[in-house]
Design a protein around this motif. Structure first.
Motif, short mmCIF file in Angstrom:
data_model
loop_
_atom_site.label_atom_id
_atom_site.label_comp_id
_atom_site.label_asym_id
_atom_site.label_seq_id
_atom_site.Cartn_x
_atom_site.Cartn_y
_atom_site.Cartn_z
N ARG A 266 -8.75 11.30 1.78
CA ARG A 266 -8.45 11.63 -0.43
C ARG A 266 -7.69 11.01 -1.15
N TRP A 267 -6.94 10.43 -0.52
CA TRP A 267 -6.18 8.83 -0.76
C TRP A 267 -7.23 8.18 -1.41
N SER A 268 -7.63 7.58 -0.47
CA SER A 268 -8.78 6.29 -0.39
C SER A 268 -10.47 7.14 -1.96
N ILE B 290 -0.61 15.78 -1.23
CA ILE B 290 -1.76 15.61 0.25
C ILE B 290 -2.09 16.89 1.05
N THR B 291 -0.87 15.58 1.48
CA THR B 291 -0.13 16.10 3.19
C THR B 291 -0.10 17.75 3.63
N THR B 292 0.55 17.62 2.19
CA THR B 292 1.52 19.59 2.97
C THR B 292 0.26 20.51 2.84
N ASP C 5 1.17 -1.78 -0.16
CA ASP C 5 0.07 0.03 0.37
C ASP C 5 1.10 1.49 0.07
N PRO C 6 0.69 1.78 -0.65
CA PRO C 6 1.51 2.87 -0.95
C PRO C 6 1.39 4.03 -0.01
N PHE C 7 0.08 4.09 0.87
CA PHE C 7 -0.32 5.44 1.12
C PHE C 7 1.03 4.59 2.83
N ALA D 20 -3.37 15.85 10.31
CA ALA D 20 -3.06 16.04 8.83
C ALA D 20 -2.80 14.75 8.00
N VAL D 21 -2.05 13.56 8.60
CA VAL D 21 -2.52 12.79 7.88
C VAL D 21 -3.25 11.66 7.44
N GLN D 22 -4.49 11.45 8.62
CA GLN D 22 -5.91 10.60 8.24
C GLN D 22 -6.11 11.39 7.63
N ASP D 23 -6.75 13.08 7.62
CA ASP D 23 -7.13 13.26 6.28
C ASP D 23 -6.86 13.21 5.08
#
Length: 303
Positions: free
Chosen positions: A44-46, A63-65, A11-13, A37-40
């Motif tokens: 978005r990734w999912s 995304i994280t930034t 899983d890349p994430f 922030a990582v959870q958000d």
């Protein structure tokens, strides 16, 4: 009989989760905000269409930034009304980090304090370029800015940080020895011995967040800092008697540090910046209970 081989696709994430947290933490200064922030970013990734994503790492950092940028803008408004100096949340690190001057400086309490003085966009560009080495073109894509624009932001941020950044002339062993000398002098309550350890221009920041006793503004100069430290030594703190306190030596944010523990957990952390002469020229004391949860839980900063 034909064997069936199952390929496990990483899983890349999850593969880049530590990197995403490291970026978000340097952007936001607290573990809780970085985790959010990582959870958000994961949500978005999912939920997003990833069929056209050629570089998952760059996409996830983007995304994280941007999530961290949004959070930082709202956090800065809250920090303007914070009671006393606002310091980053301390996180434990391994002793090896202290031996890497560049890495330890990038995550030190002093550096994170300097990053607080940048605009959100300047901070994002500085973190991505100077700490993680992303090219300006990639940063521009992440921030939806032209490469020329992010270069200008990066130059401005670098000049600002260079003028204020901590200087780690002392190596890990020297910083550890200086921290030990500092702690011995404080515990001994000998103002003369403490003055020998402190640089003339030493500065002390204490973060109690209005929840525990702390100085409401930075204290400057060896005489004032020394007297403040000796005045609080040997006195009850946050309802804990001195006899019930224990001090342990750890590494926090890449620096030799001290944790003052009470019966129910940490009461404060202390990190010091050491100059080329082995004297303490910066002290960051975090006592806000909300910022001691990661240290209490033994969480280490992924680097």
């Amino acid at each position: 009989m034909v064997g069936i081989v199952s390929d496990v696709i990483a899983d890349p994430f999850e593969e880049h989760r530590n990197l995403l947290f490291a970026v978000a933490y340097r952007m936001l200064g607290t573990a809780a905000d970085a985790e959010d922030a990582v959870q958000d970013a994961w949500l978005r990734w999912s939920a997003g269409d990833r069929s056209g994503v050629a570089d998952p790492k760059a996409y996830l950092v983007r995304i994280t930034t941007n999530v961290a940028l949004d959070r930082l803008r709202s956090a800065q408004a809250r920090r303007e009304t914070y009671v006393g100096p606002w310091l980053p949340e301390p996180l434990l690190t391994s002793p090896d980090v202290a031996e890497d001057a560049e890495l330890s400086e990038s995550v030190s309490m002093a550096m994170l304090v300097v990053l607080e003085t940048l605009s959100p966009l300047e901070r994002a560009v500085f973190v991505l370029k100077e700490v993680f080495g992303f090219p300006y073109a990639e940063i521009g894509e992440a921030l939806d800015r032209s490469e020329v624009s992010v270069r200008q932001l990066g130059t401005r941020a670098r000049k600002h940080v260079e003028a204020r950044r901590p200087r780690f002339e002392a190596g890990g062993a020297e910083r550890r020895e200086a921290t030990d000398r500092f702690m011995d002098a404080v515990l001994g309550g000998d103002i003369n011995r403490l003055m020998e350890v402190l640089a003339p221009d030493v500065a002390l920041w204490t973060d109690g967040g209005g929840k525990v006793r702390a100085a409401l503004r930075p204290i400057h100069g060896a005489d004032k800092v020394g007297r403040w430290l000796t005045a609080i030594t040997g006195r009850p703190y946050a309802g804990v008697e001195p006899a019930d306190m224990r001090i342990r030596r750890v590494y926090i944010n890449g620096e030799p540090a001290l944790v003052v523990d009470g019966p129910d957990g940490p009461l404060s952390t202390v990190t010091v910046d050491v100059d080329a002469d082995g004297r303490v020229h910066g002290i960051h004391l975090v006592a806000n209970p909300d910022k001691l949860r990661s240290v209490a839980g033994g969480r280490e900063l992924p680097l």
